[in-house]
Design an enzyme around this catalytic site. Structure first.
Site, PDB file in Angstrom:
ATOM      1  N   GLU A 110       0.840  -1.196   0.000  1.00  0.00           N
ATOM      2  CA  GLU A 110       0.000   0.000   0.000  1.00  0.00           C
ATOM      3  C   GLU A 110       0.875   1.245   0.000  1.00  0.00           C
ATOM      4  O   GLU A 110       0.399   2.344   0.265  1.00  0.00           O
ATOM      5  CB  GLU A 110      -0.957   0.009   1.179  1.00  0.00           C
ATOM      6  CG  GLU A 110      -0.294   0.037   2.536  1.00  0.00           C
ATOM      7  CD  GLU A 110      -1.241   0.534   3.625  1.00  0.00           C
ATOM      8  OE1 GLU A 110      -1.688  -0.310   4.394  1.00  0.00           O
ATOM      9  OE2 GLU A 110      -1.522   1.749   3.675  1.00  0.00           O
ATOM     10  N   CYS A 122      -3.426  -2.918   4.253  1.00  0.00           N
ATOM     11  CA  CYS A 122      -2.533  -3.992   4.731  1.00  0.00           C
ATOM     12  C   CYS A 122      -2.959  -5.377   4.246  1.00  0.00           C
ATOM     13  O   CYS A 122      -2.292  -6.371   4.548  1.00  0.00           O
ATOM     14  CB  CYS A 122      -2.489  -3.983   6.252  1.00  0.00           C
ATOM     15  SG  CYS A 122      -2.081  -2.375   6.929  1.00  0.00           S
ATOM     16  N   THR A 144       3.645   4.075  15.285  1.00  0.00           N
ATOM     17  CA  THR A 144       3.174   2.832  14.667  1.00  0.00           C
ATOM     18  C   THR A 144       3.658   2.688  13.229  1.00  0.00           C
ATOM     19  O   THR A 144       3.026   2.025  12.417  1.00  0.00           O
ATOM     20  CB  THR A 144       1.623   2.713  14.724  1.00  0.00           C
ATOM     21  OG1 THR A 144       1.061   3.755  13.936  1.00  0.00           O
ATOM     22  CG2 THR A 144       1.121   2.811  16.147  1.00  0.00           C
ATOM     23  N   SER A 159     -10.729   2.860  13.441  1.00  0.00           N
ATOM     24  CA  SER A 159      -9.910   1.814  12.861  1.00  0.00           C
ATOM     25  C   SER A 159      -9.830   0.623  13.807  1.00  0.00           C
ATOM     26  O   SER A 159      -9.928  -0.534  13.394  1.00  0.00           O
ATOM     27  CB  SER A 159      -8.510   2.357  12.562  1.00  0.00           C
ATOM     28  OG  SER A 159      -7.772   1.415  11.820  1.00  0.00           O
ATOM     29  N   HIS A 172      -2.661  -9.794  12.090  1.00  0.00           N
ATOM     30  CA  HIS A 172      -2.110  -8.556  11.550  1.00  0.00           C
ATOM     31  C   HIS A 172      -1.798  -7.655  12.741  1.00  0.00           C
ATOM     32  O   HIS A 172      -2.646  -7.462  13.610  1.00  0.00           O
ATOM     33  CB  HIS A 172      -3.131  -7.896  10.622  1.00  0.00           C
ATOM     34  CG  HIS A 172      -2.741  -6.501  10.224  1.00  0.00           C
ATOM     35  ND1 HIS A 172      -1.564  -6.230   9.577  1.00  0.00           N
ATOM     36  CD2 HIS A 172      -3.363  -5.303  10.423  1.00  0.00           C
ATOM     37  CE1 HIS A 172      -1.477  -4.922   9.372  1.00  0.00           C
ATOM     38  NE2 HIS A 172      -2.543  -4.347   9.875  1.00  0.00           N
ATOM     39  N   LYS A 188      -5.799  -7.381  22.462  1.00  0.00           N
ATOM     40  CA  LYS A 188      -7.256  -7.159  22.490  1.00  0.00           C
ATOM     41  C   LYS A 188      -7.992  -8.136  21.570  1.00  0.00           C
ATOM     42  O   LYS A 188      -9.087  -8.602  21.859  1.00  0.00           O
ATOM     43  CB  LYS A 188      -7.586  -5.728  22.059  1.00  0.00           C
ATOM     44  CG  LYS A 188      -7.216  -4.676  23.086  1.00  0.00           C
ATOM     45  CD  LYS A 188      -7.608  -3.275  22.598  1.00  0.00           C
ATOM     46  CE  LYS A 188      -7.060  -2.223  23.569  1.00  0.00           C
ATOM     47  NZ  LYS A 188      -7.308  -0.850  23.098  1.00  0.00           N
ATOM     48  N   ASN A 192       4.791  -1.658  12.494  1.00  0.00           N
ATOM     49  CA  ASN A 192       3.732  -2.018  11.554  1.00  0.00           C
ATOM     50  C   ASN A 192       4.294  -1.997  10.139  1.00  0.00           C
ATOM     51  O   ASN A 192       4.733  -0.955   9.662  1.00  0.00           O
ATOM     52  CB  ASN A 192       2.575  -1.028  11.652  1.00  0.00           C
ATOM     53  CG  ASN A 192       1.396  -1.429  10.777  1.00  0.00           C
ATOM     54  OD1 ASN A 192       1.387  -2.515  10.192  1.00  0.00           O
ATOM     55  ND2 ASN A 192       0.400  -0.553  10.690  1.00  0.00           N
ATOM     56  N   SER A 207      -7.467  -1.826   6.208  1.00  0.00           N
ATOM     57  CA  SER A 207      -8.478  -0.788   6.386  1.00  0.00           C
ATOM     58  C   SER A 207      -9.218  -0.514   5.084  1.00  0.00           C
ATOM     59  O   SER A 207      -8.701  -0.782   4.001  1.00  0.00           O
ATOM     60  CB  SER A 207      -7.817   0.506   6.868  1.00  0.00           C
ATOM     61  OG  SER A 207      -7.349   0.351   8.181  1.00  0.00           O
TER      62      SER A 207
END
Lengths: 444, 444
Positions: A86, A120, A162, A212, A250, A259, A329, A362
């Site tokens: 990307e 991604c 990030t 996001s 990811h 999380k 990332n 995203s």
């Protein structure tokens, strides 16, 4: 031919990331934020980035060239080559066409495939396309090769820590040590403005951090639901996280991975699945009647489900987190750098195990899928993949500094390759017509 | 499952292009160039373009929605959706995610696929990916859907008359009237700077017209060579243009299509193939000892080979040229708009015929492949595809004007939909965060 191929999957992998990085602790000091904001809050240790002599094209040239060399694959034996990325340096010309330089030298230009794009997720799309090609009637018996390459750079502010940069190359074919369980796959795709890049002249994305994160977690839920349904349809029994040895996410930042795994456990709880013991059941019972929206908002659920998930997280997820925590990332390469961490850590122990993969881009596009692993045969074996990737050495031999250009033309780079290993491709010049020129560092 | 599916290919097609266009004759006058420069020199009649209420996203929403409706396909029956485009409105978020709005309404978000990108080749890549998916072990029995959508706009100068705009939607599955001959396929991919878009803020490409044309013609040669070799390997006899009923080319402008077909004839001559009669042999014999480079430079060869090719061009190529001449270069949609012209012109007469397709994208990526056609069963029949596309009416009901924006934000469009047909999607607003909003024109 389609019916003859078996165990199609990943035969070989190589990972490349720049030898230049910044410690998140140092970035906390530089940005003047509270200590622990990036290291504990985001769960990140370090961030890789490209200096002026590297970019997503040079990194992918390096990864491809190294993979072919180290696994002794003849460039003529590649029949398909595709790229997920990307990071847009050109809005028309595919990154794949730059990589063709390696194959043109060997007289091989009959290579299908172009670039796949959606944030991604592009690398996963490219990988699926390559596997499908091998299983299709158009397969010509040669290998496929998939490259994920990205450089993540953010404007000053909360998203800056990030960032990251890496390229991963994966060789695809039959009789692989890393086999796709192609029937077990759940996707969730939707229209969202959570993270996007509409300002074409800028390298920075527009990010709605909160949206996001909830898009990501909603996609975890939706994909897991589809995956479980398909498992139950084909295997005739209920699926739970216990049925996977490891779960790879990811990984834009480690906290989100924590999380996400907790979210899977919450799903298992709601489905009354066997991964949830009595203690966990009791702790989660106050949350059994939340609406789906409430469940995304509840800080208490987030906290309790992470507590409950901790022992299984340490066992099933923690071994996948090394590289994403160390390089940041890497967008399309993120999921596969997490998977590379697992191979680095567990090697042949992975034989016979199922690995769950969750890919997210995203915009949005997400898929949960799984691998079944076996040792494979040299050079296409788990132990050799770990040896070739040589992650520990690569992480150890890094340095710190930062320079950067984007979308510029008519300049010569520093040509300072002192920090690059021999065999690394680097950017030498972008001419007045924006044409990019690369060279390979041949010796020390 | 992979071994059970047969005759995978295109089941249904829809084409959409804006109702707004400019006559090339009028453009010649406006640009102050000599009469015939665009109409005879380029071989173009007319050029479609988007006003401020349409763009590549609205056009693709219109084409998808119309296809589902007119062929009575339930949106839940789509299992894969992918887009080919080189018109970048966002560097991260896939066009496919905008199209998901149509499917989310029906509760279907489990739809694989993203965008494929390499200049004009992206649509072919998406189509191959979709076909491979149906033939792979990950196919879940549902349809694939491929969209090619582009708006070609050039800076003032010689390339300006080679713009265009269109979206084409194609439904993919087994038992299709338009079947891929998947074993017969030749690709040529290489690193070239013939046409590219490195200036990210600009809608205009950087074009080296002369290099782009020779890259195209070299790719025709290389792909045809591979195609012939594969034909001979699988069919055990020599291939010549006589073995194809029609030949469809990526069509940036008609003159290049004429040159390309002449080039195939020249290849057949060099290979001593049966398509070359005694008269043609005699006329081409002065060129039998040219080096390959000389053959691209020779104006005499270009002229003589086009003369020699004329009768077969009229028979095998001319019926494919209507839409590209009328709407212009539509990038990823160009090859398929030429194919749509053929279906429009010949309909059920195509039953039993082989059609050769040549796809080209600068940068560069090219493939020659072929279809075998059969009438199919309603609604997925050649005659119904022609009826649904309704090309004649669409071409007739067009108007002239021109307005344009690119990469801008924070504006409301004119919302003037007076020229759009009911059922057409249009752009209403781009907000201050660059989010794009669309509506569907519901009535007159």
């Amino acid at each position: 031919m389609a019916s003859q191929v078996k165990n199609v999957g990943i035969l070989a992998m190589e990972i490349y990331f720049p030898p230049t990085c910044v410690q998140q602790e140092a970035l906390e000091v530089h940005d003047g934020v509270s200590k622990g904001k990036y290291t504990i809050g985001l769960g990140q240790d370090c961030m890789a980035f490209c200096t002026d002599v590297e970019d997503i094209i040079s990194m992918s040239l390096t990864a491809v060239s190294s993979l072919l060399e180290k696994y002794n694959v003849d460039p003529k034996q590649i029949g398909r080559l595709e790229v997920g990325s990307e990071t847009v340096l050109d809005k028309s010309k595919a990154i794949k066409t730059f990589l063709m330089q390696i194959f043109e030298e060997h007289g091989n230009t009959d290579i299908e495939g172009v670039d796949s794009t959606n944030a991604c997720y592009g690398g996963t799309a490219a990988l699926f396309n390559c596997v499908n090609w091998v299983e299709s009637s158009s397969w010509d018996g040669r290998y496929g090769l998939v490259i994920c390459t990205d450089s993540a750079v953010y404007a000053e502010g909360p998203a800056r820590p990030t960032g990251g940069a890496a390229s991963i190359a994966m060789l695809v074919g039959p009789d692989a040590p890393i086999v796709f369980e192609s029937k077990l796959r759940g996707s969730h795709m939707a229209h969202a403005y959570d993270f996007y890049k509409p300002n074409l002249a800028s390298e920075y994305p527009v990010v709605d951090g909160k949206l996001s994160q909830s898009c990501y977690l909603m996609s975890v839920d939706a994909c897991y639901k589809h995956y479980c349904n398909k498992y139950e349809k084909f295997e005739g029994k209920q699926f739970s996280v216990d049925d996977a040895e490891y779960i790879v996410f990811h990984s834009p930042y480690n906290k989100l991975v924590q999380k996400s795994f907790a979210r899977l456990m919450y799903n298992d709880f709601l489905r009354n699945a066997r991964s949830i013991n009595e203690d966990a059941k009791e702790k989660l019972s106050p949350f059994s009647n939340l609406s789906i929206d409430e469940s995304y908002q509840s800080r208490d659920l987030e906290k309790v489900s992470q507590q409950v998930a901790k022992p299984l997280y340490d066992k099933k997820v923690q071994p996948t987190t090394l590289i994403p925590k160390q390089i940041g990332n890497t967008y399309t390469a993120s999921l596969y750098s997490a998977f590379a961490s697992l191979i680095h850590n567990k090697q042949s122990e992975l034989t016979g195990k199922r690995i769950i993969m969750f890919s997210y881009g995203s915009g949005l596009a997400a898929t949960m899928f799984s691998f079944r692993l076996n040792e494979g045969q040299h050079p296409f074996s788990l132990s050799n993949i770990a040896a070739v990737m040589n992650v520990a050495d690569k992480l150890e031999s890094r340095h710190e500094l930062m320079e950067h250009r984007y979308g510029a033309k008519d300049f010569v780079t520093s040509n300072d390759t002192s920090l690059l290993a021999p065999g690394t491709y680097y950017l030498t010049e972008v001419d007045s017509s924006y044409r990019r020129f690369y060279a390979k560092k041949t010796c020390k």
